[in-house]
Design a protein around this motif. Structure first.
Motif, mmCIF file in Angstrom:
data_model
loop_
_atom_site.group_PDB
_atom_site.id
_atom_site.type_symbol
_atom_site.label_atom_id
_atom_site.label_comp_id
_atom_site.label_asym_id
_atom_site.label_seq_id
_atom_site.Cartn_x
_atom_site.Cartn_y
_atom_site.Cartn_z
ATOM 1 N N GLY A 120 0.811 -1.203 0.000
ATOM 2 C CA GLY A 120 0.000 0.000 0.000
ATOM 3 C C GLY A 120 0.845 1.254 0.000
ATOM 4 O O GLY A 120 2.020 1.231 -0.395
ATOM 5 N N TRP A 121 0.257 2.354 0.469
ATOM 6 C CA TRP A 121 0.893 3.658 0.427
ATOM 7 C C TRP A 121 0.545 4.412 1.706
ATOM 8 O O TRP A 121 -0.555 4.278 2.248
ATOM 9 C CB TRP A 121 0.382 4.465 -0.756
ATOM 10 N N SER A 132 -6.323 0.377 -6.393
ATOM 11 C CA SER A 132 -5.358 0.634 -7.454
ATOM 12 C C SER A 132 -4.657 1.961 -7.182
ATOM 13 O O SER A 132 -5.263 2.883 -6.625
ATOM 14 C CB SER A 132 -6.076 0.701 -8.802
ATOM 15 N N PRO A 133 -3.394 2.077 -7.594
ATOM 16 C CA PRO A 133 -2.732 3.378 -7.448
ATOM 17 C C PRO A 133 -3.437 4.474 -8.242
ATOM 18 O O PRO A 133 -3.358 5.650 -7.868
ATOM 19 C CB PRO A 133 -1.317 3.121 -7.958
ATOM 20 N N LYS A 134 -4.157 4.101 -9.293
ATOM 21 C CA LYS A 134 -4.859 5.106 -10.078
ATOM 22 C C LYS A 134 -5.961 5.795 -9.278
ATOM 23 O O LYS A 134 -6.362 6.916 -9.603
ATOM 24 C CB LYS A 134 -5.466 4.457 -11.329
ATOM 25 N N ALA A 135 -6.417 5.112 -8.222
ATOM 26 C CA ALA A 135 -7.489 5.669 -7.402
ATOM 27 C C ALA A 135 -6.978 6.597 -6.302
ATOM 28 O O ALA A 135 -7.786 7.197 -5.579
ATOM 29 C CB ALA A 135 -8.306 4.537 -6.786
ATOM 30 N N ILE A 150 -4.293 0.791 1.835
ATOM 31 C CA ILE A 150 -3.790 -0.577 1.744
ATOM 32 C C ILE A 150 -4.501 -1.344 0.633
ATOM 33 O O ILE A 150 -5.730 -1.388 0.561
ATOM 34 C CB ILE A 150 -3.973 -1.313 3.086
ATOM 35 N N PHE A 151 -3.701 -1.971 -0.209
ATOM 36 C CA PHE A 151 -4.198 -2.871 -1.246
ATOM 37 C C PHE A 151 -4.306 -4.296 -0.713
ATOM 38 O O PHE A 151 -5.307 -4.975 -0.892
ATOM 39 C CB PHE A 151 -3.284 -2.805 -2.469
ATOM 40 N N LYS A 152 -3.248 -4.773 -0.018
ATOM 41 C CA LYS A 152 -3.210 -6.138 0.504
ATOM 42 C C LYS A 152 -2.159 -6.233 1.601
ATOM 43 O O LYS A 152 -1.033 -5.829 1.381
ATOM 44 C CB LYS A 152 -2.869 -7.114 -0.621
ATOM 45 N N ASP A 153 -2.490 -6.618 2.776
ATOM 46 C CA ASP A 153 -3.761 -7.062 3.289
ATOM 47 C C ASP A 153 -4.292 -6.014 4.274
ATOM 48 O O ASP A 153 -3.581 -5.646 5.227
ATOM 49 C CB ASP A 153 -3.592 -8.408 3.986
#
Length: 400
Positions: A51-52, A86-89, A65-68
């Protein structure tokens, strides 16, 4: 003896202090910072889940967070944690959470792959991207009391690993066989198995256990020692060579506990060593002792390097100090923390002054082709009166 075990979650007040220092450092150059790299993410969010972490110049950060997601919520004390598909979001998610998109966005450009940089440049098309990596590395160079305690615990485990070495060494055993058993013992103490390095292409598996001439075999690694390794695909570390008598055996290992590292090297020998190798080892101990007294807050790291090089030359080891040949390394120590190659570097031309709370691995070594390696490495805490060794096993050669 079992190693120190605890959950390793960074305390909330520690994260808040780190956030405050980052925001103070970023304000002159960026309105927001996006933390992407795993080690920096752990440093600022206590998780390495994918994530970021978005850090605004003022206010609370947002962990996306994307996962988990569920695991990140357990590991990080930040209150604002959301899922991101998604990073685009990222821009729309930041806006939904009430964050103003930054005019200037800081990224870790020292480690960000070019394709990812281009993607973020497109995603944050209205933001100018600047490099924030040096600021982060400088902040991470000075350890908090919490971090110092973590490194002390890693160093304590490292001392136990080195105490185990004499039980495993035997004439005719291969380097890699001994290394495997020693690494298994380290795991039983809680070694995390992953040693993180920031340098692109930097790889290390626990460390190096090398004997005789094989220890002086150079490699691609930014290290005075290389070793044969088990194949050209690895190109470093313990190999299939059989350990012999009357040769120096270098054990140069990193203990990694709850993210934090302690770097440590000692020399062992089955039998006896030639007088010139004994003298070279003692010379490296003498250099270490002088630096421990001279390396006080305020002294430039490049000046420490020049002192060590000068002393090695005076003692007659300039040809073999920190390697041999034209490509020998140009550093004699490095910062240690969550990564093995942190600031500061005790290296040629470095202008960064030592500061109280920095942790450095000092590693004066003599590398003699076709003979082997002697020398020392200890992880030290920079204090007001010099360097305090955190790895404390005997510096002298262990004869068996």
């Amino acid at each position: 003896m079992e190693g120190q075990r605890f959950d390793g979650i960074v305390p909330a007040d520690e994260l808040r202090d780190r956030l405050t220092r980052l925001q103070e450092a970023m304000r002159p150059k960026a309105n927001g910072v996006l933390i992407v790299q795993k080690t920096d993410l752990f440093y600022y969010a206590s998780t390495v889940q994918q994530g970021w972490l978005y850090v605004p110049a003022e206010g609370q950060p947002l962990l996306l967070i994307f996962k988990d997601y569920q695991r990140a919520c357990r590991e990080s004390s930040w209150q604002r944690i959301i899922e991101a598909d998604s990073p685009k979001a990222l821009p729309s998610l930041l806006a939904e959470q009430g964050y103003r998109l930054p005019e200037v966005l800081g990224l870790e450009l020292d480690v960000l792959p070019a394709n990812l940089f281009l993607s973020y440049q497109k995603i944050f098309g209205d933001s100018r991207i600047v490099d924030i990596s040096t600021d982060i590395r400088l902040l991470r160079a000075v350890k908090s009391p919490y971090e110092i305690e973590m490194i002390r615990r890693a160093a304590h485990c490292s001392d136990q690993v080195f105490a185990k070495v004499p039980e495993l060494l035997a004439e005719g055993r291969s380097e890699v066989a001994v290394a495997g058993e020693l690494e298994g013992f380290a795991r039983s103490l809680g070694h995390q198995g992953i040693i993180r390095m920031r340098m692109w292409g930097g790889e290390l598996f626990y460390g190096h256990l090398l004997s005789g001439a094989a220890a002086a075999q150079p490699s691609y690694l930014a290290s005075p020692t290389g070793g044969d390794g088990v194949s050209p695909a690895v190109g470093q570390g313990a190999g299939l060579k059989k350990i012999g008598r009357n040769e120096p055996i270098l054990v140069d290992y990193v203990f990694a506990l709850n993210g934090y590292l302690a770097d440590h090297a000692r020399i062992f020998c089955l039998g006896e060593l030639a007088d010139d190798l004994l003298a070279a080892h003692q010379a490296m101990l003498d250099i270490q002792e002088e630096v421990k007294q001279q390396a006080r807050p305020g002294i430039l790291t490049g000046d420490i390097y020049e002192l060590m090089v000068a002393r090695a030359a005076e003692k007659g080891y300039d040809q073999w100090f920190m390697g041999s040949g034209e490509r020998r390394i140009r550093f004699t120590g490095h910062g240690v923390g969550l990564e093995l190659d942190e600031f500061p570097f005790i290296a040629k031309g470095q202008k960064l002054p030592l500061a109280t709370g920095m942790v450095v691995a000092l590693e004066p070594k003599v590398v003699i082709p076709d003979r082997g390696v002697v020398g020392i490495e200890n992880t030290h805490l920079v204090g007001s009166s010099g360097l305090e060794p955190l790895t404390t096993s005997p510096d002298t050669i262990t004869f068996l």
